[in-house]
Every structure is written in C-alpha cells, then in structure tokens.
Design a protein around this motif. Structure first.
Motif, PDB file in Angstrom:
ATOM      1  N   SER A   1      18.397  32.478 158.192  1.00 22.11           N
ATOM      2  CA  SER A   1      19.405  31.746 158.959  1.00 22.11           C
ATOM      3  C   SER A   1      19.464  32.140 160.426  1.00 22.11           C
ATOM      4  N   TYR A   2      18.658  33.129 160.826  1.00 21.86           N
ATOM      5  CA  TYR A   2      18.729  33.611 162.207  1.00 21.86           C
ATOM      6  C   TYR A   2      17.339  34.020 162.674  1.00 21.86           C
ATOM      7  N   LYS A   3      16.893  33.456 163.751  1.00 23.05           N
ATOM      8  CA  LYS A   3      15.583  33.770 164.308  1.00 23.05           C
ATOM      9  C   LYS A   3      15.734  34.492 165.638  1.00 23.05           C
ATOM     10  N   VAL A   4      15.101  35.628 165.732  1.00 26.00           N
ATOM     11  CA  VAL A   4      15.151  36.413 166.965  1.00 26.00           C
ATOM     12  C   VAL A   4      14.183  35.829 167.980  1.00 26.00           C
ATOM     13  N   ASN A   5      14.663  35.656 169.191  1.00 26.58           N
ATOM     14  CA  ASN A   5      13.816  35.204 170.286  1.00 26.58           C
ATOM     15  C   ASN A   5      13.229  36.431 170.980  1.00 26.58           C
ATOM     16  N   PRO A   6      11.942  36.420 171.315  1.00 23.02           N
ATOM     17  CA  PRO A   6      11.345  37.580 171.995  1.00 23.02           C
ATOM     18  C   PRO A   6      12.118  38.026 173.235  1.00 23.02           C
ATOM     19  N   SER A   7      12.760  37.093 173.916  1.00 21.90           N
ATOM     20  CA  SER A   7      13.520  37.448 175.116  1.00 21.90           C
ATOM     21  C   SER A   7      14.750  38.290 174.793  1.00 21.90           C
ATOM     22  N   GLN A   8      15.165  38.318 173.518  1.00 19.01           N
ATOM     23  CA  GLN A   8      16.329  39.104 173.111  1.00 19.01           C
ATOM     24  C   GLN A   8      16.004  40.579 172.911  1.00 19.01           C
ATOM     25  N   VAL A   9      14.732  40.918 172.808  1.00 14.32           N
ATOM     26  CA  VAL A   9      14.336  42.290 172.484  1.00 14.32           C
ATOM     27  C   VAL A   9      14.494  43.191 173.706  1.00 14.32           C
ATOM     28  N   PRO A  10      15.376  44.195 173.643  1.00 16.01           N
ATOM     29  CA  PRO A  10      15.577  45.087 174.795  1.00 16.01           C
ATOM     30  C   PRO A  10      14.490  46.154 174.869  1.00 16.01           C
ATOM     31  N   ALA A  11      14.395  46.815 175.990  1.00 17.45           N
ATOM     32  CA  ALA A  11      13.336  47.803 176.219  1.00 17.45           C
ATOM     33  C   ALA A  11      13.399  48.962 175.236  1.00 17.45           C
ATOM     34  N   ASP A  12      14.617  49.394 174.867  1.00 20.49           N
ATOM     35  CA  ASP A  12      14.705  50.562 173.990  1.00 20.49           C
ATOM     36  C   ASP A  12      14.251  50.266 172.565  1.00 20.49           C
ATOM     37  N   ALA A  13      14.075  48.983 172.227  1.00 25.42           N
ATOM     38  CA  ALA A  13      13.582  48.626 170.897  1.00 25.42           C
ATOM     39  C   ALA A  13      12.080  48.808 170.775  1.00 25.42           C
ATOM     40  N   VAL A  14      11.401  48.887 171.911  1.00 21.89           N
ATOM     41  CA  VAL A  14       9.933  48.941 171.886  1.00 21.89           C
ATOM     42  C   VAL A  14       9.360  50.127 172.663  1.00 21.89           C
ATOM     43  N   THR A  15      10.213  51.032 173.139  1.00 24.53           N
ATOM     44  CA  THR A  15       9.744  52.232 173.833  1.00 24.53           C
ATOM     45  C   THR A  15      10.501  53.441 173.323  1.00 24.53           C
ATOM     46  N   SER A  16       9.831  54.567 173.275  1.00 23.40           N
ATOM     47  CA  SER A  16      10.508  55.800 172.900  1.00 23.40           C
ATOM     48  C   SER A  16      11.164  56.422 174.121  1.00 23.40           C
ATOM     49  N   SER A  17      12.080  57.338 173.889  1.00 28.60           N
ATOM     50  CA  SER A  17      12.717  58.062 174.996  1.00 28.60           C
ATOM     51  C   SER A  17      11.769  59.155 175.478  1.00 28.60           C
ATOM     52  N   GLY A  18      12.167  59.871 176.515  1.00 31.57           N
ATOM     53  CA  GLY A  18      11.324  60.941 177.038  1.00 31.57           C
ATOM     54  C   GLY A  18      11.033  62.022 176.019  1.00 31.57           C
ATOM     55  N   SER A  19      11.983  62.290 175.127  1.00 32.67           N
ATOM     56  CA  SER A  19      11.786  63.316 174.095  1.00 32.67           C
ATOM     57  C   SER A  19      11.277  62.729 172.790  1.00 32.67           C
ATOM     58  N   GLY A  20      11.483  61.428 172.591  1.00 34.03           N
ATOM     59  CA  GLY A  20      11.164  60.825 171.305  1.00 34.03           C
ATOM     60  C   GLY A  20      12.209  61.112 170.251  1.00 34.03           C
ATOM     61  N   LEU A  21      13.320  61.751 170.645  1.00 37.60           N
ATOM     62  CA  LEU A  21      14.354  62.158 169.690  1.00 37.60           C
ATOM     63  C   LEU A  21      15.701  61.513 169.988  1.00 37.60           C
ATOM     64  N   ASP A  22      15.725  60.444 170.765  1.00 38.40           N
ATOM     65  CA  ASP A  22      16.971  59.804 171.175  1.00 38.40           C
ATOM     66  C   ASP A  22      17.779  59.361 169.955  1.00 38.40           C
ATOM     67  N   PRO A  23      19.037  59.810 169.821  1.00 41.43           N
ATOM     68  CA  PRO A  23      19.855  59.429 168.673  1.00 41.43           C
ATOM     69  C   PRO A  23      20.550  58.087 168.853  1.00 41.43           C
ATOM     70  N   ASN A  24      20.448  57.509 170.054  1.00 43.60           N
ATOM     71  CA  ASN A  24      21.211  56.299 170.370  1.00 43.60           C
ATOM     72  C   ASN A  24      20.298  55.103 170.612  1.00 43.60           C
ATOM     73  N   ILE A  25      20.887  53.923 170.446  1.00 40.89           N
ATOM     74  CA  ILE A  25      20.240  52.681 170.861  1.00 40.89           C
ATOM     75  C   ILE A  25      21.233  51.912 171.715  1.00 40.89           C
ATOM     76  N   SER A  26      20.743  50.928 172.423  1.00 43.47           N
ATOM     77  CA  SER A  26      21.628  50.116 173.245  1.00 43.47           C
ATOM     78  C   SER A  26      22.442  49.170 172.362  1.00 43.47           C
ATOM     79  N   PRO A  27      23.633  48.769 172.795  1.00 36.31           N
ATOM     80  CA  PRO A  27      24.392  47.764 172.035  1.00 36.31           C
ATOM     81  C   PRO A  27      23.591  46.482 171.823  1.00 36.31           C
ATOM     82  N   ARG A  28      22.737  46.127 172.773  1.00 35.54           N
ATOM     83  CA  ARG A  28      21.896  44.929 172.625  1.00 35.54           C
ATOM     84  C   ARG A  28      20.968  45.056 171.428  1.00 35.54           C
TER      85      ARG A  28
END
Length: 222
Positions: free
Chosen positions: A138-165
């Motif tokens: 019932s819901y299709k994600v548009n590529p433009s909706q994908v934020p940077a933190d969904a496809v990149t790791s943090s500097g440590s690779g241990l980030d406990p958080n994600i963006s609200p987006r």
C-alpha cells in the motif's frame, strides 16, 4: 661517616613517606572522590548511558545495535530483521566479516573520497535496497525520500541514532510487519524524536534502540 649514614636513612625515610602519601592521595582517595561525584551527579553517564528493558540492561544510548535475522550458513553478513526499525549502515557500506554486529573491536567509516567509484556504487545499491525493503503493498518509497543517513555510515560506524526522516520512511514497513496501524507506529517515532542539542548543536535524531523497545512494548499490548 655515621652522620652521612643517618642523613641517607632520613632521606630514604622521607622519600618512602612521600611515596606512601602520594600513592594514597592520587591512587586511592582521588579516584574514590571522582568516582563518588560521578556516581552521585552523573550516575547514568558514568555507567555508560545504559538503556534497560524488562528490568535488564539491553544496551547503551551511545552505541548502535544491529537488528538482524540469525546468520545463515555461508553468509558473512546477516540479513536485517525487517520487523524492527533499522539503524545506519555499519562500518561502511560493503560486506564485511568483522564488524557485522556493531562490535567495538572495530569501528570506522569507509575512508573513501566522495568521488570514489566503489563508494558511489555502494550508495546506489544501498539506496535501491532501502527503497525495496521499505515499500509495501500500500506504500511505495520514492528514491527521493531516502535520506543520506540511510545509505551512509557515521564516522565511527556505531551511530545509535537515525534522522526522523529515515524513521518516518520505515513506518509503513514496520507497521505492516508487526500488524500495527501506521498511525500507531508514526506516533512512536514522534514521541522518540529529539531536536538539536540546546536548539543549535547536532541534528534532529531518533535513538533506534529506544524506539525498538517502545515498538516491542506496543506489539505486546496489541
């Protein structure tokens, strides 16, 4: 000669007393005082910012965790368990056999430049996976909706958080996998979203472990 021996003995005695006093002050009293102050005023931080669920410590608010299915035979990296909110990619975007569970033995980012062809391909593959994994009937994600933190790791690779987006993008999939309404899951995200520290430092964020604990409690009630 006797006076020389006596003076030497006095100096040795004074040195030993100084050593004992300094050892007591810097090696015993000072650590006890600092530990006592830390436990009294900053108990949570002094103990590693622990997060508890069902009366047990299940992690730290400072270190990310993986939410994966059991590792199958022949796999180097386990598949994500899609009933849970997922965090950022761990320690780079490529397959790795060392840090597959946010292990502290190894941390770090990809260390590749922004125009590195391999990194660009990793990001493209990760973006396609995010779109596919989070799209439902019932819901299709548009590529433009994908934020940077969904496809990149943090500097440590241990980030406990994600963006609200990124949390919002996962709502429909999490709701479907757990038999919940999107409104219920969206409310969880909104309740766990934090703004910038002091209003200007850092970025808005959602702690994934705390969010998944709340999700587990919600599914138990439903």
């Amino acid at each position: 000669m006797n006076n020389s021996v006596t003076n030497t003995a006095r100096l040795v005695g004074a040195g030993l007393r100084a050593l004992l006093v300094l050892t007591l002050v810097t090696g015993v009293l000072y650590p006890l005082v600092v530990t006592g102050i830390a436990q009294g005023l900053f108990h949570d931080k002094a103990n590693g910012s622990e997060i508890k669920a069902d009366g047990k410590v299940v992690g730290s608010s400072l270190i990310g965790q993986a939410y994966n299915l059991p590792l199958k035979e022949g796999q180097e990296t386990p598949e994500p368990d899609m009933k849970w909110f997922q965090g950022r990619p761990q320690n780079g975007l490529g397959t790795n056999s060392v840090n597959t569970q946010y292990k502290l033995i190894l941390s770090g980012a990809t260390n590749r430049s922004g125009d590195n062809e391999e990194l660009i391909q990793w990001v493209k593959d990760a973006k396609a996976a995010v779109v596919k994994d989070n799209s439902t009937d019932s819901y299709k994600v548009n590529p433009s909706q994908v934020p940077a933190d969904a496809v990149t790791s943090s500097g440590s690779g241990l980030d406990p958080n994600i963006s609200p987006r990124y949390a919002d993008l996962q709502v429909h999939r999490v709701a479907e996998r757990n038999g919940l309404s999107t409104a219920q899951v969206q409310k969880l995200v909104e309740e766990h979203a934090e703004g910038r520290t002091l209003g200007f430092m850092g970025e808005p964020r959602v702690n994934v472990l705390e969010l998944n604990i709340a999700l587990k409690e919600l599914t138990a009630k439903s």
